[in-house]
Design an enzyme around this catalytic site. Structure first.
Site, PDB file in Angstrom:
ATOM      1  N   CYS A 168      -2.532 -89.039 -14.375  1.00  0.00           N
ATOM      2  CA  CYS A 168      -1.889 -90.342 -14.257  1.00  0.00           C
ATOM      3  C   CYS A 168      -0.835 -90.437 -13.150  1.00  0.00           C
ATOM      4  O   CYS A 168      -1.181 -90.619 -11.988  1.00  0.00           O
ATOM      5  CB  CYS A 168      -1.299 -90.732 -15.610  1.00  0.00           C
ATOM      6  N   GLU A 172      -6.202 -89.869 -20.318  1.00  0.00           N
ATOM      7  CA  GLU A 172      -4.947 -89.178 -20.629  1.00  0.00           C
ATOM      8  C   GLU A 172      -4.593 -89.405 -22.104  1.00  0.00           C
ATOM      9  O   GLU A 172      -4.793 -90.478 -22.638  1.00  0.00           O
ATOM     10  CB  GLU A 172      -3.838 -89.735 -19.740  1.00  0.00           C
ATOM     11  N   LYS A 204       1.032 -81.743 -16.836  1.00  0.00           N
ATOM     12  CA  LYS A 204       1.356 -82.833 -15.923  1.00  0.00           C
ATOM     13  C   LYS A 204       2.601 -82.503 -15.097  1.00  0.00           C
ATOM     14  O   LYS A 204       3.666 -82.241 -15.628  1.00  0.00           O
ATOM     15  CB  LYS A 204       1.580 -84.109 -16.733  1.00  0.00           C
TER      16      LYS A 204
END
Length: 261
Positions: A144, A44, A110
């Protein structure tokens, strides 16, 4: 090779808010990746670290990095995936790019911005899944903090591979290990997690634990140090397991509101 995918996970420290230096670092690592690799996975925010000051990053850096990914994808004849700080129209995104060997680019913003660090105040949250079909595999791409939310990754589309790129710190790394394995088992898919190592500008320590799990939760590969690790995954094996253990047929049906697929 038919129904097999050779995957390289690049586990590395990151240089804080220095895209050019990070690209140079990853270039040296990718250059040494075996020629038969099909997919190269980076962490990431691999050009900056997990920065909450995206305004410090020149808006042009996003497109520079995409071009860099395209050049390496062509050079290695492999797809490359990782997330970066991407800015457009005065907005900032923690955006994952999946770049094909032919230069085609897919993207994912995300979904679950990390509120504990204030990411939701700096970056726009996404609302779309990204499932890429590549070399016979359906690959679901995540970032994540998405790992903590099983509904978002629930395998309602019969994908084969789940990928998480991350900056996941040492104090919570046991959760990282546990949830990667759980996502593999509950979704009956391969699950890949690529984390960084080293310390960031805020003093947080990262110990890697990049890994791949199969659909039964068996760990196929694991690392705690700076290195590139690789493994082949086998779709025929995955299909055999699903044929024998038909757990996905018993999954609950549901619809996520406010999500575009």
């Amino acid at each position: 090779m038919e129904n097999k995918l050779n995957i390289a996970l690049v586990q590395s420290p990151l240089i804080w808010e220095q895209p050019a230096l990070n690209r140079e670092n990853f270039s040296s690592k990718i250059a040494n990746v075996k020629s038969e690799v099909d997919l190269i996975v980076l962490p990431e925010m691999f050009t900056t670290g997990f920065t909450m000051t995206p305004e410090n990053i020149d808006a042009q850096e996003g497109d520079i990095t995409i071009k860099w990914m395209q050049d390496w994808a062509k050079e290695k004849n492999a797809a490359i995936v990782g997330s970066i700080v991407y800015s457009e129209n005065d907005l900032h995104f923690n955006r994952l790019f999946f770049v094909m060997p032919n230069g085609e680019v897919k993207q994912y913003d995300k979904r679950h911005t990390f509120t504990l660090a204030g990411e939701h105040e700096k970056y726009q949250s996404g609302s779309n899944h990204l499932i890429v079909e590549y070399k016979g595999f359906k690959i679901n791409l995540m970032i994540c903090y998405d790992l903590r939310f099983p509904v978002w990754s629930r395998n309602t589309t019969d994908y084969d591979v789940l990928v998480y790129v991350a900056n996941w710190p040492k104090p919570r790394v046991e959760a990282w290990d546990t949830l990667l394995k759980a996502r593999a088992i509950e979704n009956m898919s391969y699950c890949i997690g690529v984390n960084r190592i080293g310390r960031d500008e805020k003093g947080l320590e990262y110990v890697g634990h990049s890994a791949i799990y199969d659909s039964l939760g068996q760990q196929l590969i694991f690392s705690e140090k700076e290195e590139v690790i690789s493994v082949n995954i086998d779709k025929d094996h995955l299909l055999e397991v699903r044929k024998k253990l038909k757990f996905l047929q018993d999954r609950d049906k549901f619809q996520l509101l406010g999500v575009k697929d």
